[in-house]
Design a protein around this motif. Structure first.
Motif, PDB file in Angstrom:
ATOM      1  N   LYS A   5       1.595  -3.385 -14.307  1.00 24.52           N
ATOM      2  CA  LYS A   5       2.167  -2.746 -13.293  1.00 24.52           C
ATOM      3  C   LYS A   5       1.842  -2.781 -11.816  1.00 24.52           C
ATOM      4  O   LYS A   5       2.419  -2.896 -10.994  1.00 24.52           O
ATOM      5  CB  LYS A   5       2.191  -1.189 -13.747  1.00 24.52           C
ATOM      6  CG  LYS A   5       2.650  -0.869 -15.157  1.00 24.52           C
ATOM      7  CD  LYS A   5       3.936  -0.585 -15.108  1.00 24.52           C
ATOM      8  CE  LYS A   5       4.412  -0.139 -16.613  1.00 24.52           C
ATOM      9  NZ  LYS A   5       5.945  -0.336 -16.588  1.00 24.52           N
ATOM     10  N   ARG A   6       0.222  -2.957 -12.081  1.00 29.14           N
ATOM     11  CA  ARG A   6      -0.454  -3.455 -10.452  1.00 29.14           C
ATOM     12  C   ARG A   6       0.031  -4.502 -10.002  1.00 29.14           C
ATOM     13  O   ARG A   6       0.412  -4.714  -8.881  1.00 29.14           O
ATOM     14  CB  ARG A   6      -1.952  -3.218 -10.865  1.00 29.14           C
ATOM     15  CG  ARG A   6      -2.711  -3.610  -9.592  1.00 29.14           C
ATOM     16  CD  ARG A   6      -2.533  -2.359  -8.535  1.00 29.14           C
ATOM     17  NE  ARG A   6      -3.235  -1.250  -8.720  1.00 29.14           N
ATOM     18  CZ  ARG A   6      -4.638  -1.178  -8.825  1.00 29.14           C
ATOM     19  NH1 ARG A   6      -5.436  -1.883  -8.010  1.00 29.14           N
ATOM     20  NH2 ARG A   6      -5.187   0.149  -8.878  1.00 29.14           N
ATOM     21  N   ARG A   7       0.367  -5.419 -10.965  1.00 30.70           N
ATOM     22  CA  ARG A   7       1.008  -6.929 -10.089  1.00 30.70           C
ATOM     23  C   ARG A   7       2.267  -6.645  -9.926  1.00 30.70           C
ATOM     24  O   ARG A   7       2.703  -7.366  -8.726  1.00 30.70           O
ATOM     25  CB  ARG A   7       0.675  -7.919 -11.661  1.00 30.70           C
ATOM     26  CG  ARG A   7      -0.261  -9.043 -11.301  1.00 30.70           C
ATOM     27  CD  ARG A   7      -0.048  -9.835 -12.489  1.00 30.70           C
ATOM     28  NE  ARG A   7      -1.237  -9.584 -13.465  1.00 30.70           N
ATOM     29  CZ  ARG A   7      -1.505  -9.894 -14.503  1.00 30.70           C
ATOM     30  NH1 ARG A   7      -0.336 -10.417 -15.157  1.00 30.70           N
ATOM     31  NH2 ARG A   7      -2.729  -9.339 -15.105  1.00 30.70           N
ATOM     32  N   LEU A   8       3.228  -5.733 -10.318  1.00 27.59           N
ATOM     33  CA  LEU A   8       4.470  -5.625  -9.671  1.00 27.59           C
ATOM     34  C   LEU A   8       4.004  -4.873  -8.286  1.00 27.59           C
ATOM     35  O   LEU A   8       4.764  -5.163  -7.362  1.00 27.59           O
ATOM     36  CB  LEU A   8       5.151  -4.352 -10.505  1.00 27.59           C
ATOM     37  CG  LEU A   8       5.558  -4.717 -12.091  1.00 27.59           C
ATOM     38  CD1 LEU A   8       6.312  -3.510 -12.465  1.00 27.59           C
ATOM     39  CD2 LEU A   8       6.482  -6.054 -12.019  1.00 27.59           C
ATOM     40  N   GLY A   9       3.059  -4.219  -8.127  1.00 25.29           N
ATOM     41  CA  GLY A   9       2.787  -3.461  -6.726  1.00 25.29           C
ATOM     42  C   GLY A   9       2.527  -4.769  -5.899  1.00 25.29           C
ATOM     43  O   GLY A   9       3.012  -4.724  -4.671  1.00 25.29           O
ATOM     44  N   TYR A  10       1.653  -5.793  -6.232  1.00 25.16           N
ATOM     45  CA  TYR A  10       1.378  -6.935  -5.354  1.00 25.16           C
ATOM     46  C   TYR A  10       2.607  -7.701  -5.010  1.00 25.16           C
ATOM     47  O   TYR A  10       2.842  -8.216  -3.922  1.00 25.16           O
ATOM     48  CB  TYR A  10       0.333  -7.904  -6.059  1.00 25.16           C
ATOM     49  CG  TYR A  10      -1.201  -7.124  -6.356  1.00 25.16           C
ATOM     50  CD1 TYR A  10      -1.492  -6.321  -5.242  1.00 25.16           C
ATOM     51  CD2 TYR A  10      -1.844  -7.318  -7.448  1.00 25.16           C
ATOM     52  CE1 TYR A  10      -2.828  -5.711  -5.144  1.00 25.16           C
ATOM     53  CE2 TYR A  10      -3.160  -6.654  -7.484  1.00 25.16           C
ATOM     54  CZ  TYR A  10      -3.606  -5.981  -6.496  1.00 25.16           C
ATOM     55  OH  TYR A  10      -4.601  -5.243  -6.686  1.00 25.16           O
ATOM     56  N   PHE A  11       3.416  -7.788  -6.148  1.00 28.12           N
ATOM     57  CA  PHE A  11       4.814  -8.566  -5.762  1.00 28.12           C
ATOM     58  C   PHE A  11       5.527  -7.700  -4.747  1.00 28.12           C
ATOM     59  O   PHE A  11       6.172  -8.446  -3.904  1.00 28.12           O
ATOM     60  CB  PHE A  11       5.605  -8.443  -7.111  1.00 28.12           C
ATOM     61  CG  PHE A  11       7.087  -9.129  -6.869  1.00 28.12           C
ATOM     62  CD1 PHE A  11       7.200 -10.340  -6.670  1.00 28.12           C
ATOM     63  CD2 PHE A  11       7.930  -8.252  -7.158  1.00 28.12           C
ATOM     64  CE1 PHE A  11       8.455 -10.971  -6.488  1.00 28.12           C
ATOM     65  CE2 PHE A  11       9.515  -8.840  -6.937  1.00 28.12           C
ATOM     66  CZ  PHE A  11       9.490 -10.191  -6.536  1.00 28.12           C
ATOM     67  N   ALA A  12       5.589  -6.623  -4.687  1.00 28.88           N
ATOM     68  CA  ALA A  12       6.265  -5.721  -3.852  1.00 28.88           C
ATOM     69  C   ALA A  12       5.819  -5.867  -2.433  1.00 28.88           C
ATOM     70  O   ALA A  12       6.596  -6.186  -1.473  1.00 28.88           O
ATOM     71  CB  ALA A  12       6.225  -4.099  -4.229  1.00 28.88           C
ATOM     72  N   LEU A  13       4.339  -5.789  -2.280  1.00 22.65           N
ATOM     73  CA  LEU A  13       3.640  -6.194  -1.122  1.00 22.65           C
ATOM     74  C   LEU A  13       4.062  -7.651  -0.499  1.00 22.65           C
ATOM     75  O   LEU A  13       4.356  -7.596   0.637  1.00 22.65           O
ATOM     76  CB  LEU A  13       2.212  -6.245  -1.382  1.00 22.65           C
ATOM     77  CG  LEU A  13       1.404  -4.668  -1.231  1.00 22.65           C
ATOM     78  CD1 LEU A  13       0.190  -5.032  -1.327  1.00 22.65           C
ATOM     79  CD2 LEU A  13       1.746  -3.983  -0.130  1.00 22.65           C
ATOM     80  N   ALA A  14       3.995  -8.507  -1.400  1.00 24.75           N
ATOM     81  CA  ALA A  14       4.590  -9.797  -1.011  1.00 24.75           C
ATOM     82  C   ALA A  14       5.738  -9.950  -0.530  1.00 24.75           C
ATOM     83  O   ALA A  14       6.406 -10.679   0.442  1.00 24.75           O
ATOM     84  CB  ALA A  14       4.181 -10.924  -2.220  1.00 24.75           C
ATOM     85  N   ALA A  15       6.857  -9.154  -1.044  1.00 19.52           N
ATOM     86  CA  ALA A  15       8.377  -9.123  -0.879  1.00 19.52           C
ATOM     87  C   ALA A  15       8.284  -8.541   0.860  1.00 19.52           C
ATOM     88  O   ALA A  15       9.126  -8.982   1.548  1.00 19.52           O
ATOM     89  CB  ALA A  15       9.088  -8.345  -1.732  1.00 19.52           C
ATOM     90  N   ILE A  16       7.533  -7.482   1.064  1.00 17.16           N
ATOM     91  CA  ILE A  16       7.743  -7.006   2.135  1.00 17.16           C
ATOM     92  C   ILE A  16       6.919  -7.791   3.427  1.00 17.16           C
ATOM     93  O   ILE A  16       7.684  -7.773   4.299  1.00 17.16           O
ATOM     94  CB  ILE A  16       6.555  -5.515   2.349  1.00 17.16           C
ATOM     95  CG1 ILE A  16       7.325  -4.543   1.638  1.00 17.16           C
ATOM     96  CG2 ILE A  16       6.504  -4.912   3.752  1.00 17.16           C
ATOM     97  CD1 ILE A  16       6.364  -3.168   1.427  1.00 17.16           C
ATOM     98  N   ALA A  17       5.840  -8.592   2.893  1.00 12.97           N
ATOM     99  CA  ALA A  17       5.504  -9.614   3.862  1.00 12.97           C
ATOM    100  C   ALA A  17       6.456 -10.533   4.075  1.00 12.97           C
ATOM    101  O   ALA A  17       6.671 -11.221   5.228  1.00 12.97           O
ATOM    102  CB  ALA A  17       4.188 -10.326   3.149  1.00 12.97           C
ATOM    103  N   ALA A  18       7.393 -11.113   3.087  1.00  9.51           N
ATOM    104  CA  ALA A  18       8.132 -12.166   3.293  1.00  9.51           C
ATOM    105  C   ALA A  18       9.461 -11.527   4.202  1.00  9.51           C
ATOM    106  O   ALA A  18       9.805 -12.156   4.912  1.00  9.51           O
ATOM    107  CB  ALA A  18       8.855 -12.392   1.860  1.00  9.51           C
ATOM    108  N   ALA A  19       9.730 -10.160   3.874  1.00  5.88           N
ATOM    109  CA  ALA A  19      10.697  -9.706   4.817  1.00  5.88           C
ATOM    110  C   ALA A  19      10.149  -9.642   6.296  1.00  5.88           C
ATOM    111  O   ALA A  19      11.107  -9.955   6.992  1.00  5.88           O
ATOM    112  CB  ALA A  19      11.061  -8.072   4.390  1.00  5.88           C
TER     113      ALA A  19
END
Lengths: 167, 494
Positions: B41-55
């Motif tokens: 689940k924590r990895r999902l959080g990192y994925f979300a962070l990466a998505a915001i950075a990409a945005a």
């Protein structure tokens, strides 16, 4: 004929709306809302917005209201208890309502309204499914698509509220 | 029948940040179903962070390609890009500081991350909306996701109260906004902000002012609620107090910045020609908001509630910039929201650190002795608090300075004087926090402090650094925001 129909259904809509607020039992209120939705659909039809009229019946009077009634029955809510109105609502409610209606009347009937042609029943033909489909997929493409995100969020919200594991 | 023109590639590019966030949010919903352990689940959080950075990168790409998109529904310009990056930055740090919180509460789930991303979609749309229809949809996307986030810990009664109040009052305010928009469409025949400006500034105006004033007043009510301006502020204290700390930080910085962005854009461009009608109204609203926010904050003992009132007071200062109704005022608002976002996210991250499980320690007295236990954290908290007061060398000082200078440029002497007196009052309740931190012996909360978690540490250090940078080198940002404001107001005809 059109004018008579308009007056009849507009009166029904207003009467149902007032009844919706006055009723103490949620089921009676919900059924009054069906009356409002139905009369509004007729008004749309009179103005030539046939697609809107059908949508109004199918979506609001159909789907949404059925859901309302289901939820009310599932929760088995009884009569509204304790009409706890605040002192402000008791004292100022009616005068404010009258002032609001007077203001609206002044705006609509008075000299402030823009000098536009009056609405003619049956003179407008832009409300077909074809015209609306074109508008949605050309000019209003982006709002239409983003609305689907809104629905997705609503689903996600339902999942969050219904899930078990978080305590 | 007119020809159907499919959108060009450039238009999709201008919508890129939102596309990235929507795709990532939908992916998170799918991935949530196949992950089970907390580490996953924590990895999902990192994925979300990466998505915001990409945005955020997508936002830069969109800005290099600025212009309107999708039949003038969006305007990508410096102003819109600034707010896109601002809300994405706020979202990034709130998400980063939520990991520890969610772990503590045993609530690490993909839905939380997805909701933050979807809420950001709405705020990015608000930042660039050029049509009242998009304003409405963007506001709803942002708000509905926020309502759910405010009540995310379903078992917590404070969360439930927060979410319910936010939802009911928020829906009520949205109804006002929508009613106002319906009036505008009925009177002017368009919901496009440029068209509204053109019709209102035309010489052969057939529209009576009282009617359009009524419509503007209705939209004003809706926006004033979303930015928690008096007399529509009563929801903010209960919501910020009850919501999980990272969510409170998010709500007080992200949606508020986006709402201010659209508030200024609609009133200064769309309703610009009738500014004689709304400026006195905003004047009164700004003064009332500052007074209510600051004086109610004096009596608070709960830190989250205190910051909620402080957030109301800050909304009042920003409304002073709207009252100025000038390009300088718009630039000052942008600078203010950037520095406010940084310091508020930072201060909530410190609260998140001290609060412990189930937010047991959120009173001012719980901060007692933090200066002895964790000198570094206490020093950074001091930076945030001094910036909230508006002490020189912090971003908060220049934010207030630019706002009141804009007000003086527009000859708002009284509002400036009363605003400055208000910020003097504010110093009292902010200093109460610092007094507890440095002048009292450690209590139960500070004695049982867990070590600072890396995500929280990064959030606190980065936001403190940003606050100081804005306070020492404000010219870089002020140059950008002045240009952006000039572009927004300059493209309008006389």
């Amino acid at each position: 004929m059109d004018t008579v129909l308009f007056i009849v259904f507009a009166a029904v809509a207003v009467a149902c709306a007032v009844n919706l607020i006055l009723q103490k039992h949620p089921i009676s209120s919900a059924l009054s809302l069906v009356g409002v939705m139905g009369s509004l659909a007729v008004l749309y039809l009179l103005l030539g917005a046939e697609f809107m009229a059908v949508t109004q019946i199918v979506v609001y009077a159909g789907a949404v209201m059925v859901l309302f009634v289901f939820v009310i029955m599932l929760l088995n809510t009884g009569q509204e208890t304790g009409g706890g109105k605040s002192w402000f609502a008791q004292v100022a409610g009616l005068p404010l309502l009258l002032a609001f209606i007077a203001l609206m009347g002044l705006l609509i009937c008075g000299p402030l309204m823009p000098r536009l042609r009056a609405v003619q029943f049956g003179s407008w033909h832009g409300g077909t499914a074809r015209a609306i489909g074109r508008a949605i997929f050309t000019d209003y493409l982006l709002p239409f698509e983003v609305t689907s995100v809104l629905v997705l969020i609503a689903i996600l919200g339902a999942v969050v509220l219904a899930r078990k594991e978080i305590d | 029948m007119n020809e159907i023109n499919p959108p060009q590639a450039a238009e999709y590019l201008r919508f890129l940040p939102e596309i990235i966030l929507i795709v990532a949010g939908a992916l998170l919903m799918v991935l949530e179903g196949v992950t089970t352990t907390p580490a996953q689940k924590r990895r999902l959080g990192y994925f979300a962070l990466a998505a915001i950075a990409a945005a955020m990168l997508g936002g830069v790409a969109a800005n290099n390609n600025s212009g309107q998109a999708f039949h003038r529904m969006l305007t990508v310009d410096g102003y819109g890009t600034f707010f896109r990056e601002l809300v994405l930055g706020v979202g990034f740090f709130c998400l980063l500081s939520s990991f520890e919180y969610l772990r503590r509460e045993g609530a690490e789930t993909g839905e939380f991350y997805a909701l933050v991303l979807f809420s950001l979609v709405g705020q990015c749309i608000l930042a660039t909306a050029n049509d009242l229809l998009m304003v409405f949809i963007g506001l709803e996307v942002s708000s509905i996701a926020s309502y759910i986030l405010a009540g995310f810990l379903r078992g917590d009664r404070r969360n439930n109260e927060s979410a319910l109040k936010y939802f009911l009052l928020g829906s009520f305010a949205t109804a006002f906004l929508l009613y106002g928009m319906a009036w505008i469409y009925g009177i002017l025949g368009s919901t496009n902000i440029d068209d509204i400006h053109n019709v209102l500034s035309g010489t052969d105006r057939i529209v009576p002012l009282p009617l359009i004033g009524m419509a503007a007043a209705l939209t004003f009510v809706g926006f004033a609620f979303k930015v928690s301006a008096a007399p529509f502020q009563s929801w903010a204290p209960d919501v910020y107090q009850g919501a999980p700390a990272p969510v409170s930080a998010f709500l007080s910085a992200g949606p508020k910045a986006a709402a201010f962005a659209v508030f200024f854009r609609v009133f200064m461009t769309g309703f610009g020609p009738i500014n004689g009608r709304w400026v006195p109204l905003v004047w009164a609203c700004a003064l009332l908001t500052m007074i209510i926010g600051n004086f109610a904050a004096l009596a608070q003992t709960n830190v989250k509630r205190l910051l909620a009132y402080s957030s109301i007071a800050h909304a009042g200062y920003i409304l002073v910039a709207l009252t100025a109704d000038s390009q300088v005022g718009m630039a000052a608002m942008m600078f203010y929201l950037a520095s406010y976002g940084l310091m508020n996210v930072g201060v909530f991250a410190v609260i998140n650190h001290v609060a412990n499980r189930h937010e047991k320690f959120v009173h001012i007295s719980d901060f007692a002795g933090l200066g002895k236990r964790e000198p570094a954290t206490a020093a950074l908290l001091t930076v945030f608090v001094l910036s909230l007061i508006g002490v020189p060398l912090t971003g908060g000082f220049f934010a207030k300075f630019y706002v009141f200078r804009a007000a003086l440029d527009s000859h708002l002497i009284w509002l400036t004087v009363l605003g400055l007196l208000n910020s003097a009052v504010a110093a009292y309740y902010y200093l109460k926090i610092l007094a507890a931190v440095y002048m009292q012996e450690p209590g139960e909360a500070t004695s049982t402090l867990q070590p600072l978690e890396p995500g929280l540490r990064l959030t606190i250090w980065a936001t403190a650094l940003g606050t100081l940078l804005l306070g020492i080198f404000p010219s870089a940002l002020i140059g950008f925001v002045s240009n952006s404001a000039a572009t927004v107001l300059g493209k309008l005809g006389p």
